[in-house]
Design a protein around this motif. Structure first.
Motif, PDB file in Angstrom:
ATOM      1  N   ARG A 276       1.272  -0.813   0.631  1.00  0.00           N
ATOM      2  CA  ARG A 276       0.009   0.040   0.009  1.00  0.00           C
ATOM      3  C   ARG A 276       0.714   1.508   0.280  1.00  0.00           C
ATOM      4  NH1 ARG A 276      -5.249  -0.045   1.135  1.00  0.00           N
ATOM      5  NH2 ARG A 276      -6.315   1.448   0.962  1.00  0.00           N
ATOM      6  N   PHE A 277       0.173   2.488  -0.450  1.00  0.00           N
ATOM      7  CA  PHE A 277       0.806   3.977   0.117  1.00  0.00           C
ATOM      8  C   PHE A 277      -0.327   4.504   0.213  1.00  0.00           C
ATOM      9  CE2 PHE A 277       2.893   2.108  -4.507  1.00  0.00           C
ATOM     10  CZ  PHE A 277       4.224   2.828  -4.278  1.00  0.00           C
ATOM     11  N   PHE A 278       0.837   5.434   1.542  1.00  0.00           N
ATOM     12  CA  PHE A 278       0.470   6.057   2.085  1.00  0.00           C
ATOM     13  C   PHE A 278       0.439   7.245   1.642  1.00  0.00           C
ATOM     14  CE2 PHE A 278       0.456   2.335   4.381  1.00  0.00           C
ATOM     15  CZ  PHE A 278      -0.693   2.448   4.946  1.00  0.00           C
ATOM     16  N   VAL A 279      -0.527   8.610   1.121  1.00  0.00           N
ATOM     17  CA  VAL A 279      -0.184  10.367   1.650  1.00  0.00           C
ATOM     18  C   VAL A 279      -0.292  10.910   3.015  1.00  0.00           C
ATOM     19  CG1 VAL A 279      -0.645  12.248   0.214  1.00  0.00           C
ATOM     20  CG2 VAL A 279      -1.060  10.304  -1.442  1.00  0.00           C
ATOM     21  N   ILE A 280       0.592  11.132   3.377  1.00  0.00           N
ATOM     22  CA  ILE A 280       1.276  11.924   4.569  1.00  0.00           C
ATOM     23  C   ILE A 280       1.832  13.040   4.251  1.00  0.00           C
ATOM     24  CG2 ILE A 280       1.057  11.656   7.020  1.00  0.00           C
ATOM     25  CD1 ILE A 280       2.095   8.532   6.127  1.00  0.00           C
ATOM     26  N   GLY A 281       1.031  14.391   4.326  1.00  0.00           N
ATOM     27  CA  GLY A 281       1.294  15.599   4.150  1.00  0.00           C
ATOM     28  C   GLY A 281       0.486  16.567   4.777  1.00  0.00           C
ATOM     29  N   GLY A 282       1.152  17.792   3.862  1.00  0.00           N
ATOM     30  CA  GLY A 282      -0.304  19.070   3.852  1.00  0.00           C
ATOM     31  C   GLY A 282       0.355  19.798   5.040  1.00  0.00           C
ATOM     32  N   CYS A 283       0.174  20.865   5.548  1.00  0.00           N
ATOM     33  CA  CYS A 283       0.196  21.914   6.067  1.00  0.00           C
ATOM     34  C   CYS A 283       0.556  22.010   7.237  1.00  0.00           C
ATOM     35  CB  CYS A 283       0.477  22.983   5.090  1.00  0.00           C
ATOM     36  SG  CYS A 283       0.298  24.914   6.501  1.00  0.00           S
ATOM     37  N   LEU A 362      -4.186   2.994  -2.353  1.00  0.00           N
ATOM     38  CA  LEU A 362      -3.560   4.217  -1.495  1.00  0.00           C
ATOM     39  C   LEU A 362      -4.208   4.810  -0.428  1.00  0.00           C
ATOM     40  CD1 LEU A 362      -1.623   6.590  -2.744  1.00  0.00           C
ATOM     41  CD2 LEU A 362      -3.860   7.055  -4.372  1.00  0.00           C
ATOM     42  N   SER A 363      -3.704   4.902   0.926  1.00  0.00           N
ATOM     43  CA  SER A 363      -4.685   5.496   2.089  1.00  0.00           C
ATOM     44  C   SER A 363      -3.628   7.485   1.562  1.00  0.00           C
ATOM     45  CB  SER A 363      -4.865   5.213   2.902  1.00  0.00           C
ATOM     46  OG  SER A 363      -5.106   3.814   3.175  1.00  0.00           O
ATOM     47  N   ILE A 364      -5.466   8.544   2.309  1.00  0.00           N
ATOM     48  CA  ILE A 364      -4.669   9.867   2.086  1.00  0.00           C
ATOM     49  C   ILE A 364      -4.834  10.229   3.353  1.00  0.00           C
ATOM     50  CG2 ILE A 364      -4.996  12.502   1.349  1.00  0.00           C
ATOM     51  CD1 ILE A 364      -5.293  10.779  -1.493  1.00  0.00           C
ATOM     52  N   VAL A 365      -3.877  11.182   3.964  1.00  0.00           N
ATOM     53  CA  VAL A 365      -3.678  11.566   5.300  1.00  0.00           C
ATOM     54  C   VAL A 365      -3.141  12.899   5.275  1.00  0.00           C
ATOM     55  CG1 VAL A 365      -3.704  11.509   8.018  1.00  0.00           C
ATOM     56  CG2 VAL A 365      -3.984   9.334   6.838  1.00  0.00           C
ATOM     57  N   LEU A 366      -4.386  13.547   5.701  1.00  0.00           N
ATOM     58  CA  LEU A 366      -3.842  15.409   6.077  1.00  0.00           C
ATOM     59  C   LEU A 366      -3.791  15.910   6.398  1.00  0.00           C
ATOM     60  CD1 LEU A 366      -5.833  15.757   1.933  1.00  0.00           C
ATOM     61  CD2 LEU A 366      -3.249  15.449   1.755  1.00  0.00           C
ATOM     62  N   SER A 367      -2.953  16.447   7.335  1.00  0.00           N
ATOM     63  CA  SER A 367      -3.135  17.675   7.809  1.00  0.00           C
ATOM     64  C   SER A 367      -3.506  19.234   7.327  1.00  0.00           C
ATOM     65  CB  SER A 367      -1.075  17.713   8.749  1.00  0.00           C
ATOM     66  OG  SER A 367      -0.416  18.232   7.882  1.00  0.00           O
ATOM     67  N   TRP A 368      -4.119  20.019   7.933  1.00  0.00           N
ATOM     68  CA  TRP A 368      -4.956  21.287   6.906  1.00  0.00           C
ATOM     69  C   TRP A 368      -4.263  22.473   8.465  1.00  0.00           C
ATOM     70  CZ3 TRP A 368      -7.868  25.276   8.953  1.00  0.00           C
ATOM     71  CH2 TRP A 368      -8.176  25.055  10.086  1.00  0.00           C
ATOM     72  N   PHE A 369      -3.842  23.332   7.935  1.00  0.00           N
ATOM     73  CA  PHE A 369      -3.690  24.599   8.249  1.00  0.00           C
ATOM     74  C   PHE A 369      -3.703  25.836   8.076  1.00  0.00           C
ATOM     75  CE2 PHE A 369      -1.102  27.985  10.925  1.00  0.00           C
ATOM     76  CZ  PHE A 369      -1.386  27.673  12.294  1.00  0.00           C
ATOM     77  N   GLU A 370      -4.289  26.018   7.354  1.00  0.00           N
ATOM     78  CA  GLU A 370      -3.767  27.763   6.365  1.00  0.00           C
ATOM     79  C   GLU A 370      -4.795  27.172   4.673  1.00  0.00           C
ATOM     80  OE1 GLU A 370      -1.897  27.032   3.407  1.00  0.00           O
ATOM     81  OE2 GLU A 370      -0.374  28.975   3.637  1.00  0.00           O
ATOM     82  N   GLN A 371      -4.068  28.151   4.256  1.00  0.00           N
ATOM     83  CA  GLN A 371      -5.695  28.450   3.007  1.00  0.00           C
ATOM     84  C   GLN A 371      -4.967  27.406   2.122  1.00  0.00           C
ATOM     85  OE1 GLN A 371      -4.425  30.833   4.507  1.00  0.00           O
ATOM     86  NE2 GLN A 371      -6.215  32.025   5.725  1.00  0.00           N
ATOM     87  N   GLY A 387     -12.508   8.277   0.839  1.00  0.00           N
ATOM     88  CA  GLY A 387     -12.098   8.053   2.884  1.00  0.00           C
ATOM     89  C   GLY A 387     -11.263   8.867   2.893  1.00  0.00           C
ATOM     90  N   MET A 388     -10.813  10.058   3.057  1.00  0.00           N
ATOM     91  CA  MET A 388     -10.058  10.780   3.469  1.00  0.00           C
ATOM     92  C   MET A 388      -9.904  11.157   5.013  1.00  0.00           C
ATOM     93  SD  MET A 388      -8.429  13.520   0.198  1.00  0.00           S
ATOM     94  CE  MET A 388     -10.044  14.677  -0.142  1.00  0.00           C
ATOM     95  N   ARG A 389      -8.586  11.410   5.714  1.00  0.00           N
ATOM     96  CA  ARG A 389      -8.912  11.430   6.717  1.00  0.00           C
ATOM     97  C   ARG A 389      -7.611  13.184   6.724  1.00  0.00           C
ATOM     98  NH1 ARG A 389      -8.727   6.022   6.539  1.00  0.00           N
ATOM     99  NH2 ARG A 389     -10.267   4.801   8.808  1.00  0.00           N
ATOM    100  N   ILE A 390      -8.252  13.919   7.789  1.00  0.00           N
ATOM    101  CA  ILE A 390      -8.103  15.306   7.543  1.00  0.00           C
ATOM    102  C   ILE A 390      -8.285  15.351   9.419  1.00  0.00           C
ATOM    103  CG2 ILE A 390      -8.596  15.745   5.616  1.00  0.00           C
ATOM    104  CD1 ILE A 390     -11.357  17.626   7.241  1.00  0.00           C
ATOM    105  N   GLY A 391      -7.129  16.052   9.303  1.00  0.00           N
ATOM    106  CA  GLY A 391      -7.335  16.432  11.202  1.00  0.00           C
ATOM    107  C   GLY A 391      -6.071  17.904  11.601  1.00  0.00           C
ATOM    108  N   ASP A 411     -17.349  10.469   2.470  1.00  0.00           N
ATOM    109  CA  ASP A 411     -16.637   9.463   3.447  1.00  0.00           C
ATOM    110  C   ASP A 411     -15.474  10.029   3.732  1.00  0.00           C
ATOM    111  OD1 ASP A 411     -16.152   6.775   5.231  1.00  0.00           O
ATOM    112  OD2 ASP A 411     -15.086   6.358   3.415  1.00  0.00           O
ATOM    113  N   LEU A 412     -15.485  11.269   3.500  1.00  0.00           N
ATOM    114  CA  LEU A 412     -14.489  12.240   5.119  1.00  0.00           C
ATOM    115  C   LEU A 412     -14.190  12.529   5.643  1.00  0.00           C
ATOM    116  CD1 LEU A 412     -11.540  14.386   3.814  1.00  0.00           C
ATOM    117  CD2 LEU A 412     -14.214  15.915   5.313  1.00  0.00           C
ATOM    118  N   LYS A 413     -13.213  11.791   6.822  1.00  0.00           N
ATOM    119  CA  LYS A 413     -13.363  11.698   8.171  1.00  0.00           C
ATOM    120  C   LYS A 413     -12.172  12.386   8.619  1.00  0.00           C
ATOM    121  CE  LYS A 413     -12.645   6.723   6.414  1.00  0.00           C
ATOM    122  NZ  LYS A 413     -14.162   6.420   6.549  1.00  0.00           N
ATOM    123  N   LEU A 414     -12.284  12.598   9.834  1.00  0.00           N
ATOM    124  CA  LEU A 414     -11.319  13.145  10.554  1.00  0.00           C
ATOM    125  C   LEU A 414     -10.489  11.497  11.798  1.00  0.00           C
ATOM    126  CD1 LEU A 414     -13.779  15.436  13.091  1.00  0.00           C
ATOM    127  CD2 LEU A 414     -12.477  16.027  11.552  1.00  0.00           C
TER     128      LEU A 414
END
Length: 428
Positions: A276-283, A362-371, A387-391, A411-414
């Motif tokens: 599997r691949f994991f996309v782990i990124g974001g702001c 493929l799973s996507i987990v994103l940190s968000w902070f700004e615009q 099925g993306m996860r955000i936090g 299916d957006l998840k926290l």
């Protein structure tokens, strides 16, 4: 919430249009989301325009979308959600525009190992996102015995041939933007801030800090017209950096470089060597809860890979992940706008395996902070990614009603805990 229809508190005893007011809270939430997305588009469009690239369709959408945020324009939640998703599609378009502008000016990025130590001598540290600012500084300092270091989201600059050809671009110093007060305090040379993500400086380094372009801080010298002579003069007068070796970190995995490995990746997946691949990124941000992303990366099984983008990479990009069949397990695609590359990689994998993107391993987990992170999330939603996860926390501008819509449609998840989320993503 103020109701502009009856000029009362929405839903209050004096409100005469409660049916409309009941929807106003969600409309206001979608308006806020749209404005944040437009700010992200504006940032990318600004950088592209500085490189001579522009797009009339993007400009026209920004006018329409800003008009739509006026009061008493549209109380239809579904119609407004459609406009928000169009914002996501326009952000994909502007990321593509900026990608093309970067490649045209600085060449196609290639993977690079970047030093994180320092060389003995005078130095300038460059932070932000503007590669053109860095390029002009490199030209003006060539042959002057001053070493240039990148910081934060400038790290991916080392992957571009036209930037890497400057031998005095010697490494990356420090971590993500939220660590800059510690990093800048420890760096003895001059410091140049090129875009947003500038923090109010400590007095210890305020006098050797410079801003340029869109960035600015009261009492800090601002550079106009990319004439960096004042920065260079300050670097000459300030103390030298010591010789201090550091470990190397990798960057520059533009989608064209990753697609060059596509056959090897496909073979490894089909043979079961890559699960599997994991996309782990974001702001990234400074709150302790963002350690979730470090722990999540630690939990990624050794038969899985990680794609990362934006400054969230600094949570784990100095960890050792190794490789699978010569394919690096950690693939740093680049700056936040290089989420375009992640999308192109996903589309190529979809084609290679004959599967819809949502059925890829493929799973996507994103940190968000700004615009800009908001704009990228809207892009992924506009593409129908499920099925993306955000936090680490839900965006405050999303009402429960709007978040429920996004959960139902996408299916957006926290995020919960790294351990529970990893089990869920692995299907175990």
């Amino acid at each position: 919430m103020f109701c502009y229809q009856c000029e009362q508190t929405a839903g209050g005893t004096g409100c005469t249009v409660k049916g409309v007011c009941g929807k106003n809270e969600d409309i206001a939430s979608l308006q806020d989301t749209l404005i944040f997305g437009l700010k992200g588009i504006g940032a990318y469009a600004y950088h592209a325009r500085e490189l001579g690239a522009k797009d009339d369709e993007i400009d026209a959408f920004m006018h329409e979308a800003m008009f739509a945020t006026l009061t008493n324009v549209d109380f239809d939640v579904e119609r407004f959600l459609s406009l928000v998703l169009t914002c996501g599609r326009m952000n994909l378009r502007v990321m593509e525009l900026l990608n093309q502008a970067h490649v045209k000016r600085f060449g196609e990025p290639r993977p690079a190992e970047v030093e994180t130590g320092t060389k003995a001598g005078k130095g300038i540290l460059v932070t932000g996102h503007d590669l053109l600012d860095l390029y002009e500084l490199l030209k003006q300092t060539e042959g002057q015995g001053i070493y240039i270091y990148t910081h934060g989201e400038m790290l991916p600059a080392h992957g571009y041939p036209e930037l890497r050809k400057f031998k005095h671009l010697v490494g990356n110093y420090g971590n993500a933007w939220q660590e800059q007060r510690k990093d800048f305090d420890a760096f003895p040379g001059a410091i140049l801030v090129t875009t947003n993500c500038v923090m109010i400086p400590k007095d210890s380094y305020r006098r050797r800090l410079f801003t340029t372009g869109i960035a600015g801080v009261e009492g800090v010298r601002h550079i106009q017209g990319r004439d960096f002579s004042a920065v260079i003069a300050a670097a000459r007068e300030l103390p030298s950096l010591p010789e201090a070796p550091g470990k190397k970190i990798a960057t520059g995995f533009h989608y064209t470089a990753v697609l060059g490995l596509l056959d090897k990746i496909a073979a490894a997946v089909k043979a079961g060597r890559i699960r599997r691949f994991f996309v782990i990124g974001g702001c990234d941000g400074a709150k302790p809860g963002r350690n979730y992303y470090t722990r999540l990366a630690e939990l990624v099984p050794k038969d899985c890979g990680i794609l990362t983008v934006a400054c969230g990479k600094y949570r784990f990009n100095k960890m050792e992940f190794g490789a699978i069949d010569g394919i690096p397990r950690l693939i740093d695609v680049g700056q936040c706008n290089d989420a375009y590359s992640v999308i192109q990689i996903a589309l190529a994998l979809s084609k290679a395996f004959g599967l819809p993107v949502n059925e890829l391993p493929l799973s996507i987990v994103l940190s968000w902070f700004e615009q800009k992170a908001v704009a990228i999330l809207l892009t992924l939603l506009s593409l129908g990614i499920q099925g993306m996860r955000i936090g680490p926390t839900p965006p405050a501008f999303l009402t429960p009603g709007v978040f429920k819509i996004l959960q139902e449609k996408f299916d957006l998840k926290l995020i919960t805990t790294p351990e529970d989320d990893m089990k869920a993503m692995l299907g175990s």
